[in-house]
Design an enzyme around this catalytic site. Structure first.
Site, PDB file in Angstrom:
ATOM      1  N   SER A 180      -9.969   8.076   1.207  1.00  0.00           N
ATOM      2  CA  SER A 180      -9.619   8.115   1.727  1.00  0.00           C
ATOM      3  C   SER A 180      -9.756   6.324   2.646  1.00  0.00           C
ATOM      4  O   SER A 180     -10.554   6.299   3.046  1.00  0.00           O
ATOM      5  CB  SER A 180      -8.495   9.018   2.981  1.00  0.00           C
ATOM      6  OG  SER A 180      -7.717   8.113   3.980  1.00  0.00           O
ATOM      7  N   GLU A 233      -2.884   3.111  -5.071  1.00  0.00           N
ATOM      8  CA  GLU A 233      -2.786   1.911  -4.534  1.00  0.00           C
ATOM      9  C   GLU A 233      -2.308   0.610  -5.698  1.00  0.00           C
ATOM     10  O   GLU A 233      -1.053  -0.380  -5.653  1.00  0.00           O
ATOM     11  CB  GLU A 233      -2.196   1.856  -3.100  1.00  0.00           C
ATOM     12  CG  GLU A 233      -0.532   1.863  -2.355  1.00  0.00           C
ATOM     13  CD  GLU A 233      -0.851   1.364  -1.056  1.00  0.00           C
ATOM     14  OE1 GLU A 233      -0.828   0.506  -0.505  1.00  0.00           O
ATOM     15  OE2 GLU A 233      -1.541   2.042  -0.314  1.00  0.00           O
TER      16      GLU A 233
END
Length: 409
Positions: free
Chosen positions: A317, A184
């Protein structure tokens, strides 16, 4: 906000057809739904059998953006049953979900750099863009090949892109709170260059990074030390003596909310100290709502006494790792992939954030005894409920309560 025009040959596809989504919803629920988790949620978020209590956070697991990304990936296979389908990296950071997509014949492409694999794509191929998005040069490559594109980029991520593009347009450098190597953040950094490629960014991960940056904003400093500190976290041609004059803060959406807010505060203070006002500083709230909700729910959960906390999710994550950071300040906490990590009452396999590796540990003494025990469970936005269910069953089984009793409760 749409991607810039130019080499626009890729074919964006809307796979959310009513007939397709009906089948997709049934499949996704079959793979990831949990009747046990839903039952516990309807009963106040806890379940007690004998002297063992399982407590769930009020908010955990799949967020809307993740659900949407998974739905679109499943739908892509329905709409294109015979064509090759590729995915840039992972759809989300969860091994179980990515395994399901691989079993459907969706092939993962490298995401750290454009490899020769991309040269082999054709206009008949389908490329899925993951929930994190993808850097602009990846999108331009796919456009030049004319592939079908199923874009699952999260709306919260695109909101950050709009902000950093605005910074670039206004001649401001983006200070991005995130992990420089995260998908991201790489995608966001590419948008911080602006549509003409002349924008600039610097990625900060920690408050120590921020303090170093703020000292340079206030006083200038050692350029070589600056470049060494932020190696691989700067835009091409970055000059700290020029590009830290006007700055705006943005963030990877899955970062710890309180830390992002502290970074904003420190950078603003540094600019005011240097300039006398904050005219050369700007910030917008780009913290993901789902990330914030899960962090807030955990803080609320930690107000109640518990003996152990389990955080379930993929080790890579980001939003899940921040839940671990929060919980481990208060009680024994284990970051596990799934229920198989709970081997028996003697040991648990878990990811140690500090050692950055999977380790094996013993449980707190309370778990091993015969007295009352309360175990808290939460999960990041990329963890499906079926993995939470498996963990619930395993905890009760380790305490001598079988699955049938849990289902009957």
């Amino acid at each position: 906000m749409p991607e810039p025009a130019g080499k626009e040959k890729r074919k964006r596809v809307n796979v959310r057809r009513p007939d397709v989504m009906k089948v997709v919803t049934e499949e996704v629920e079959a793979h990831y739904r949990s009747s046990i988790v839903e039952k516990i949620k309807t009963h106040g978020g806890s379940l007690t059998l004998g002297n063992t209590t399982i407590r769930l956070a009020q908010q955990f697991g799949f967020c809307y953006g993740v659900e949407r990304a998974i739905d679109l990936a499943y739908a892509a296979r329905k709409v294109f049953p015979e064509q090759r389908i590729f995915l840039i990296g992972e759809i989300i950071h969860n091994p179980e979900v990515n395994r399901q997509l691989a079993d459907m014949g969706i092939v993962s492409l490298p995401w750290k750099q454009l490899s020769a694999d991309y040269d082999d794509l054709t206009e008949d191929d389908v490329v899925i863009v993951p929930a994190f998005g993808a850097p602009t040069h990846f999108m331009e490559k796919i456009a030049s090949l004319g592939c079908y594109v199923v874009d699952t980029t999260c709306g919260d991520v695109m909101k950050v892109w709009r902000r950093v593009r605005t910074y670039a347009k206004e001649g401001m450098t983006s200070i991005i709170h995130g992990k420089a190597g995260h998908e991201e953040t790489q995608a966001t950094a590419s948008r911080a260059l602006g549509d003409d490629g002349t924008g600039h960014y610097v990625v900060v991960l920690t408050l120590d990074d921020t303090d170093f940056l703020c000292r340079y904003i206030r006083e200038g400093g050692d350029r070589e030390a600056f470049f060494a500190r932020f190696e691989n976290a700067l835009s091409p041609g970055f000059d700290p003596d020029q590009h830290l004059h006007r700055v705006g803060v943005a963030n990877q959406t899955t970062m710890l909310k309180s830390e992002t807010e502290e970074i904003q505060r420190r950078v603003k203070k540094a600019v005011i100290t240097r300039d006398g006002d904050d005219a050369n500083f700007i910030v917008f709230d780009t913290i993901c709502g789902a990330t914030q909700e899960r962090q807030d729910a955990l803080f609320e959960m930690l107000k109640k006494p518990m003996d152990l906390m389990l955080v379930v999710g993929g080790y890579n994550s980001s939003n899940t790792s921040h839940l671990v950071e929060i919980a481990e300040q208060e009680l024994p906490t284990f970051f596990i992939r799934n229920a198989s990590c709970l081997r028996d009452l003697e040991e648990v396999i878990h990811y140690d954030l500090h050692k950055k590796s999977e380790v094996t540990s013993g449980y707190p003494a309370a778990i091993l005894g015969d007295g009352p025990v309360t175990v808290g469970i939460t999960a990041g936005a990329s963890c499906p409920n079926n993995l939470i269910e498996d963990t619930i069953f395993k905890i009760f089984a380790m305490r001598g309560i079988d699955e049938a009793a849990v289902r009957a409760a």
